[in-house]
Design a protein around this motif. Structure first.
Motif, mmCIF file in Angstrom:
data_model
loop_
_atom_site.group_PDB
_atom_site.id
_atom_site.type_symbol
_atom_site.label_atom_id
_atom_site.label_comp_id
_atom_site.label_asym_id
_atom_site.label_seq_id
_atom_site.Cartn_x
_atom_site.Cartn_y
_atom_site.Cartn_z
ATOM 1 N N UNK A 71 34.898 -28.752 -54.309
ATOM 2 C CA UNK A 71 34.248 -27.452 -54.130
ATOM 3 C C UNK A 71 32.984 -27.443 -54.974
ATOM 4 N N UNK A 72 31.832 -27.592 -54.334
ATOM 5 C CA UNK A 72 30.591 -27.705 -55.100
ATOM 6 C C UNK A 72 30.252 -26.425 -55.857
ATOM 7 N N UNK A 73 30.732 -25.278 -55.395
ATOM 8 C CA UNK A 73 30.468 -24.026 -56.103
ATOM 9 C C UNK A 73 31.190 -23.974 -57.436
ATOM 10 N N UNK A 74 32.244 -24.780 -57.570
ATOM 11 C CA UNK A 74 33.050 -24.764 -58.784
ATOM 12 C C UNK A 74 32.717 -25.915 -59.727
ATOM 13 N N UNK A 75 31.691 -26.696 -59.405
ATOM 14 C CA UNK A 75 31.313 -27.775 -60.311
ATOM 15 C C UNK A 75 30.902 -27.185 -61.666
ATOM 16 N N UNK A 76 31.447 -27.679 -62.759
ATOM 17 C CA UNK A 76 31.134 -27.108 -64.072
ATOM 18 C C UNK A 76 29.636 -27.100 -64.349
ATOM 19 N N UNK A 77 29.105 -25.924 -64.657
ATOM 20 C CA UNK A 77 27.702 -25.770 -65.019
ATOM 21 C C UNK A 77 26.761 -25.579 -63.860
ATOM 22 N N UNK A 78 27.215 -25.752 -62.619
ATOM 23 C CA UNK A 78 26.297 -25.731 -61.476
ATOM 24 C C UNK A 78 25.712 -24.342 -61.237
ATOM 25 N N UNK A 79 26.391 -23.299 -61.717
ATOM 26 C CA UNK A 79 25.918 -21.933 -61.522
ATOM 27 C C UNK A 79 25.052 -21.434 -62.673
ATOM 28 N N UNK A 80 24.738 -22.296 -63.620
ATOM 29 C CA UNK A 80 23.911 -21.911 -64.767
ATOM 30 C C UNK A 80 22.543 -21.433 -64.279
ATOM 31 N N UNK A 81 22.173 -20.202 -64.583
ATOM 32 C CA UNK A 81 20.886 -19.680 -64.096
ATOM 33 C C UNK A 81 19.675 -20.407 -64.679
ATOM 34 N N UNK A 82 19.887 -21.196 -65.735
ATOM 35 C CA UNK A 82 18.762 -21.924 -66.331
ATOM 36 C C UNK A 82 18.356 -23.146 -65.508
ATOM 37 N N UNK A 83 19.179 -23.559 -64.569
ATOM 38 C CA UNK A 83 18.848 -24.718 -63.734
ATOM 39 C C UNK A 83 17.788 -24.305 -62.711
ATOM 40 N N UNK A 84 16.642 -25.000 -62.655
ATOM 41 C CA UNK A 84 15.610 -24.669 -61.664
ATOM 42 C C UNK A 84 16.132 -24.873 -60.244
ATOM 43 N N UNK A 85 16.293 -23.785 -59.498
ATOM 44 C CA UNK A 85 16.874 -23.878 -58.159
ATOM 45 C C UNK A 85 16.023 -24.666 -57.175
ATOM 46 N N UNK A 86 14.719 -24.608 -57.347
ATOM 47 C CA UNK A 86 13.833 -25.202 -56.346
ATOM 48 C C UNK A 86 13.894 -26.736 -56.344
ATOM 49 N N UNK A 87 14.348 -27.320 -57.452
ATOM 50 C CA UNK A 87 14.383 -28.782 -57.535
ATOM 51 C C UNK A 87 15.668 -29.388 -56.978
ATOM 52 N N UNK A 88 16.691 -28.575 -56.825
ATOM 53 C CA UNK A 88 17.953 -29.093 -56.334
ATOM 54 C C UNK A 88 18.625 -30.028 -57.332
ATOM 55 N N UNK A 89 19.714 -30.626 -56.913
ATOM 56 C CA UNK A 89 20.505 -31.504 -57.773
ATOM 57 C C UNK A 89 20.954 -32.721 -56.976
ATOM 58 N N UNK A 90 21.597 -33.650 -57.666
ATOM 59 C CA UNK A 90 22.192 -34.827 -57.035
ATOM 60 C C UNK A 90 23.650 -34.918 -57.454
ATOM 61 N N UNK A 91 24.498 -35.141 -56.475
ATOM 62 C CA UNK A 91 25.926 -35.299 -56.721
ATOM 63 C C UNK A 91 26.296 -36.768 -56.481
#
Length: 220
Positions: A164-184
């Motif tokens: 469940x990607x929504x439950x990945x620890x820290x993924x909901x941190x508002x400090x993460x720049x949303x526009x850059x995305x992430x890599x899993x």
């Protein structure tokens, strides 16, 4: 050069990992004085480490970096239960050749496809084949701008696991720049322990692994 201690004072460690892409088995061997925390051992010019598997014999090459001294090579196989035997040829003509390990069962990741576009909130259904029961070692690495986290799990080796990607620890941190995305990055590993030649009285371990990895872009 580094002086080597007597043969029965070695600790021996070996780890190996197969690649699902290149179908090769990487070998890494480290020798230490006395125990695993002891000084690394450098073999003399008339000593060598050999690995044999499927009738192929490979002499391992020394690899020295700023962390340690070890010996590396590869064998072109990743077939289930392949027997790997390691021999240490000593300067006095003796040979320690009873270190052995079998590869665990081969497997492939059947889903998801590599680089499949994924949104935070999606469920990533990881599937592999064959499933053999027991336990798989799984690591899940989430990398975003200014944020990296790795979680290690033991999951049932039953052929599927849902992330469940929504439950990945820290993924909901508002400090993460949303526009850059992430890599899993997800890594699955089957592991099997082998036996050490009794000549290595300092102990040690030998392990063979089958390891597969996939990576997905993760956007918000």
């Amino acid at each position: 050069s580094t002086a080597t201690p007597t043969p029965d004072n070695y600790t021996y460690t070996e780890s190996s990992a197969a690649s699902d892409v290149y179908k090769r088995q990487g070998i890494n061997v480290e020798l230490n004085e006395g125990a695993s925390s002891g000084n690394d051992v450098r073999l003399s010019s008339n000593e060598r480490l050999e690995v044999s598997a499927n009738g192929i014999i490979v002499v391992l090459d020394e690899d020295e970096d700023f962390l340690d001294i070890d010996y590396e090579g590869s064998v072109p196989t990743d077939a289930s239960d392949t027997l790997f035997s390691l021999s240490l040829f000593r300067a006095d003509g003796s040979v320690n050749s009873r270190t052995r390990v079998n590869l665990p069962d081969y497997f492939t990741i059947t889903s998801p496809a590599g680089n499949q576009a994924t949104m935070v909130g999606d469920i990533v259904n990881v599937q592999w084949s064959p499933a053999i029961g027991g336990v798989f070692a799984m690591s899940i690495m989430t990398q975003c701008s200014g944020f990296t986290r790795v979680d290690f799990l033991d999951v049932p080796d039953n052929g599927s696991y849902a992330i469940n990607t929504a439950a990945l620890p820290g993924i909901q941190d508002p400090a993460i720049p949303r526009e850059n995305g992430c890599t899993l990055t997800v890594d699955l590993t089957r592991e099997r322990a082998g036996t050490i030649d009794p000549a290595f009285r300092g102990g040690g371990f030998v392990t063979a692994v089958q390891e597969r990895t996939f990576q997905l872009p993760l956007s918000y």
